[in-house]
Design a protein around this motif. Structure first.
Motif, PDB file in Angstrom:
ATOM      1  N   ASN A   1      46.259 -32.229  -0.567  1.00 59.21           N
ATOM      2  CA  ASN A   1      44.830 -32.743  -0.189  1.00 59.21           C
ATOM      3  C   ASN A   1      43.427 -32.995  -0.289  1.00 59.21           C
ATOM      4  N   ASP A   2      43.593 -31.484  -0.727  1.00 61.90           N
ATOM      5  CA  ASP A   2      42.454 -30.826  -1.994  1.00 61.90           C
ATOM      6  C   ASP A   2      42.042 -32.245  -2.968  1.00 61.90           C
ATOM      7  N   GLY A   3      43.258 -32.684  -3.348  1.00 59.35           N
ATOM      8  CA  GLY A   3      42.138 -33.787  -4.268  1.00 59.35           C
ATOM      9  C   GLY A   3      43.022 -33.093  -5.713  1.00 59.35           C
ATOM     10  N   SER A   4      44.242 -32.628  -5.803  1.00 57.74           N
ATOM     11  CA  SER A   4      44.586 -32.227  -6.980  1.00 57.74           C
ATOM     12  C   SER A   4      45.685 -33.005  -7.039  1.00 57.74           C
ATOM     13  N   MET A   5      46.188 -32.856  -8.625  1.00 57.89           N
ATOM     14  CA  MET A   5      47.893 -33.912  -8.287  1.00 57.89           C
ATOM     15  C   MET A   5      48.544 -32.941  -9.146  1.00 57.89           C
ATOM     16  N   LEU A   6      49.833 -32.878  -8.957  1.00 58.49           N
ATOM     17  CA  LEU A   6      50.903 -32.072  -9.831  1.00 58.49           C
ATOM     18  C   LEU A   6      51.945 -33.054 -10.111  1.00 58.49           C
TER      19      LEU A   6
ATOM     20  N   ALA B   1      47.103 -30.883 -12.483  1.00 60.27           N
ATOM     21  CA  ALA B   1      45.798 -31.465 -12.497  1.00 60.27           C
ATOM     22  C   ALA B   1      44.775 -30.801 -11.732  1.00 60.27           C
ATOM     23  N   TYR B   2      44.229 -30.022 -11.748  1.00 57.13           N
ATOM     24  CA  TYR B   2      43.891 -28.965 -10.194  1.00 57.13           C
ATOM     25  C   TYR B   2      42.128 -29.440  -9.707  1.00 57.13           C
ATOM     26  N   SER B   3      42.310 -29.291  -8.781  1.00 55.82           N
ATOM     27  CA  SER B   3      40.466 -29.939  -8.529  1.00 55.82           C
ATOM     28  C   SER B   3      39.632 -28.940  -8.415  1.00 55.82           C
ATOM     29  N   LYS B   4      38.603 -28.997  -8.608  1.00 60.94           N
ATOM     30  CA  LYS B   4      37.506 -28.662  -8.556  1.00 60.94           C
ATOM     31  C   LYS B   4      37.495 -27.735  -6.544  1.00 60.94           C
ATOM     32  N   LYS B   5      37.483 -28.496  -5.513  1.00 60.37           N
ATOM     33  CA  LYS B   5      38.213 -27.488  -4.085  1.00 60.37           C
ATOM     34  C   LYS B   5      38.859 -26.357  -4.211  1.00 60.37           C
TER      35      LYS B   5
END
Length: 427
Positions: A102-107, A386-390
């Motif tokens: 939900n925080d925008g990260s892609m794993l 692919a960690y998100s900024k949030k």
């Protein structure tokens, strides 16, 4: 075969033989020479151990000529076996997967086939086209682009037609007449003729096993395989002469092979014992089988079926035949075995050649922690982050704290540098 009555607390003692010091030193010498001298060392050892000095490269003409020297019936048998084995292994294929938080990260996980694989096929005095199929097919299903096959030459300097046909049917065109530790070294380190590979699979003698162990780390290997083994769990519901035939099917492999019957019936144990002695006399490879049975053949008689199952799990055999009434109902109780054959018509030979599952199996009790050769053995997996900024801003403090917990200040600062930079951008 000796009959032994065993108690409830019976414990199996296993000894794993990884070769003598002399054998280990011989293998190290061979590998060293191949690394230094390449093709010339391989040819020299081939002459020394196999008695021939052939051109190591199998030509397209040799592959094609093999078809004319083997009855057409066998061509079709090999093709049908290929279809069965391929169908089974296609179900094992793993693919890449990804998910978003939900925080925008892609794993996720990226699955990639190995670039190249070397397959060792035993040879010299015998031919094993089934080894070609069982090693090459899962590699093909996985997507391996380069598959190299090596096998010791026969006395006439060639390779068995059945092995060549199996390779040709699978599209393997890079085939070499070389065997032993020198072939393993060539696959691992390369020579002027053969480029190195990323993984080596396939069974062989003690010198091949030791060589695989020696090169592990520079390349991957499938396993260190010991002598073949079978355990038959039987209650007398399948005829003694059939069980005896199954036990002997392993004994004819090698004088070091082991054949074991576990049964709660002493009367049935004696029937099988008599049948083994009777059938031994008519076997073409009776000298080998007789030594195997004498040295490594056992019949264990337990108080009941539950104790028999416990013995089986202790043995953790390469091949396990469950020849009992309602054999499938016992499957949940079997914890350790490389391959499990359920019911009268599932003799081990069915799995060795034709049914579909792989016959390259863990031996010497290693089924406690190992699996049959499969498609995943020819794939590797990469973690994707692919960690998100949030997510980064929410968790950077925790990550830095964890790094300092382990005393790794630079790790913490690598996180904080980005947080500071991000703060500057927002001013």
């Amino acid at each position: 075969m000796k009959i032994t009555k065993i108690s409830k607390n019976f414990k199996i003692k296993r000894s794993i033989d990884y070769g003598t010091d002399e054998q280990k030193n011989t293998v190290k010498h061979i590998i060293s020479e191949v690394r230094k001298n390449g093709d010339s060392a391989v040819k020299s050892f081939t002459k020394q151990f196999d008695g021939v000095n052939p051109n190591p490269v199998v030509s397209k003409e040799e592959l094609a000529a093999a078809y004319s020297t083997l009855d057409v019936h066998y061509h079709q048998v090999i093709r049908e076996a290929i279809e069965n084995i391929k169908e089974y292994h296609e179900r094992q294929l793993q693919t890449s997967w990804f998910y978003h938080r939900n925080d925008g990260s892609m794993l996720g996980q990226k699955v990639t086939a190995l670039d190249s694989v070397g397959v060792y096929v035993p040879g010299g005095t015998a031919a094993y086209p089934s080894t070609v199929l069982m090693n090459v097919i899962p590699a093909l299903v996985a997507g391996v682009e380069r598959i190299v096959l090596v096998s010791p030459p026969t006395r006439d300097g060639g390779l068995a037609p059945s092995v060549l046909i199996a390779a040709a049917e699978l599209g393997v065109s890079e085939v070499y007449k070389m065997g032993g530790a020198q072939a393993i070294a060539a696959l691992a380190y390369g020579t002027e003729t053969i480029a190195s590979v990323d993984k080596i699979t396939g069974p062989g003698n003690i010198y091949v096993a030791l060589a695989k162990r020696e090169v592990f780390g520079h390349v991957d290997i499938d396993m260190i395989a010991g002598p073949s083994e079978i355990v038959v769990l039987a209650d007398g519901s399948v005829a003694a002469h059939e069980i005896a035939a199954d036990l002997l099917s392993q004994a004819e492999h090698d004088i070091l092979a082991s054949s074991i019957l576990v049964t709660p019936s002493e009367a049935f144990a004696k029937e099988v014992q008599t049948e083994v002695d009777k059938q031994l006399k008519a076997l073409p490879r009776k000298d080998i089988a007789a030594k195997s049975i004498e040295n490594n053949g056992h019949i264990y008689v337990t108080e009941n079926l539950e104790e028999a199952i416990d013995v089986v799990n202790q043995l953790a055999p390469e091949h396990l035949e469950v020849m009992t009434k309602h054999s499938q109902s016992l499957l949940g109780k079997i914890k350790h075995a490389g391959a499990i054959f359920l019911g009268r018509y599932s003799t081990e030979s069915v799995g060795d050649y034709f049914a579909g599952p792989n016959h390259v199996l863990p031996t010497n009790g290693t089924a406690r922690f190992s699996s049959p050769l499969n498609v995943a053995d020819f794939q590797k997996r990469s973690s994707i982050i692919a960690y998100s900024k949030k997510a980064f801003l929410e968790n950077s403090g925790k990550i830095a704290s964890f790094a300092r917990l382990e005393g790794l200040e630079a790790h913490a600062r690598a996180v904080e540098a980005r947080k500071q930079e991000d703060g500057n951008e927002n001013r």
